[in-house]
Design an enzyme around this catalytic site. Structure first.
Site, PDB file in Angstrom:
ATOM      1  N   CYS A   1      10.745   0.328   2.003  1.00 49.76           N
ATOM      2  CA  CYS A   1       9.525  -0.116   2.087  1.00 49.76           C
ATOM      3  C   CYS A   1       8.775  -0.492   3.859  1.00 49.76           C
ATOM      4  O   CYS A   1       8.475  -0.140   3.724  1.00 49.76           O
ATOM      5  CB  CYS A   1       9.572  -1.968   1.705  1.00 49.76           C
ATOM      6  SG  CYS A   1      10.034  -2.721   0.349  1.00 49.76           S
TER       7      CYS A   1
ATOM      8  N   HIS B   1      -8.443  -1.844  -0.587  1.00 48.61           N
ATOM      9  CA  HIS B   1      -8.654  -0.190  -0.368  1.00 48.61           C
ATOM     10  C   HIS B   1      -8.355   0.205   0.791  1.00 48.61           C
ATOM     11  O   HIS B   1      -8.883   1.088   1.484  1.00 48.61           O
ATOM     12  CB  HIS B   1      -9.900   0.855  -1.000  1.00 48.61           C
ATOM     13  CG  HIS B   1      -9.448   0.816  -2.457  1.00 48.61           C
ATOM     14  ND1 HIS B   1      -9.557  -0.294  -3.677  1.00 48.61           N
ATOM     15  CD2 HIS B   1      -8.985   1.963  -3.060  1.00 48.61           C
ATOM     16  CE1 HIS B   1      -9.620   0.041  -4.480  1.00 48.61           C
ATOM     17  NE2 HIS B   1      -9.721   1.538  -4.353  1.00 48.61           N
TER      18      HIS B   1
ATOM     19  N   GLU C   1       2.654  -9.450  -4.996  1.00 45.13           N
ATOM     20  CA  GLU C   1       2.385  -8.620  -4.363  1.00 45.13           C
ATOM     21  C   GLU C   1       2.666  -7.193  -5.898  1.00 45.13           C
ATOM     22  O   GLU C   1       2.749  -6.348  -6.022  1.00 45.13           O
ATOM     23  CB  GLU C   1       4.198  -8.275  -3.340  1.00 45.13           C
ATOM     24  CG  GLU C   1       4.121  -6.837  -2.678  1.00 45.13           C
ATOM     25  CD  GLU C   1       4.592  -6.692  -1.765  1.00 45.13           C
ATOM     26  OE1 GLU C   1       4.120  -7.118  -0.607  1.00 45.13           O
ATOM     27  OE2 GLU C   1       5.771  -5.973  -2.647  1.00 45.13           O
TER      28      GLU C   1
END
Length: 147
Positions: A37, A78, A130
């Site tokens: 991550c 985005h 998530e």
């Protein structure tokens, strides 16, 4: 959208409003312990925001759904979360864009707006998924009102 059940928050308010939304965003977690991550990657986040209160505004809303969408979806969709240096930081672990911090940040953004409204409802909970198998639930500490 499929009906989804969320953990409920016990409260004494007359009204409870829930807003679901999705937003696609990239991020990385700048900590050695984050493993893969640490690299830039993206998610389609799914959020549910729970707001409650006793008083409706002049339009008959606790809060207008479109305002919640503007506050969260329009801000984060985005985007690269790390680029939002007002909300997140690459230097402070309490502001790294982890699922926990993003959920807390959503709550803070929403509550900041609600605090400036006449009817002053409370953001009781943010559920943030998530991935299909990982989510976080953030509930701010109760605020004692002097009303």
């Amino acid at each position: 959208m499929l009906h989804q059940l969320y953990p409920s928050v016990p409260h004494h308010y007359s009204y409870e409003l829930n807003k679901d939304m999705q937003f696609a965003a990239a991020h990385y977690v700048p900590a050695e312990e984050a493993g893969k991550c640490r690299n830039m990657h993206g998610h389609t986040y799914f959020a549910n925001i729970t707001i409650a209160g006793d008083t409706l505004d002049s339009a008959g809303f606790l809060v207008n759904f479109s305002i919640l969408k503007r506050l969260i979806h329009d801000r984060f969709d985005h985007s690269v979360l790390n680029s939002d240096t007002v909300s997140f930081s690459d230097k402070r672990p309490d502001r790294f864009p982890t699922t926990e911090v993003v959920a807390r940040t959503i709550c803070e953004i929403v509550q900041d707006y609600l605090d400036r409204t006449e009817n002053r409802p409370r953001c009781l909970q943010v559920y943030l998924r998530e991935t299909p198998t990982s989510y976080c639930l953030y509930r701010p500490k109760a605020v004692i009102s002097n009303d």
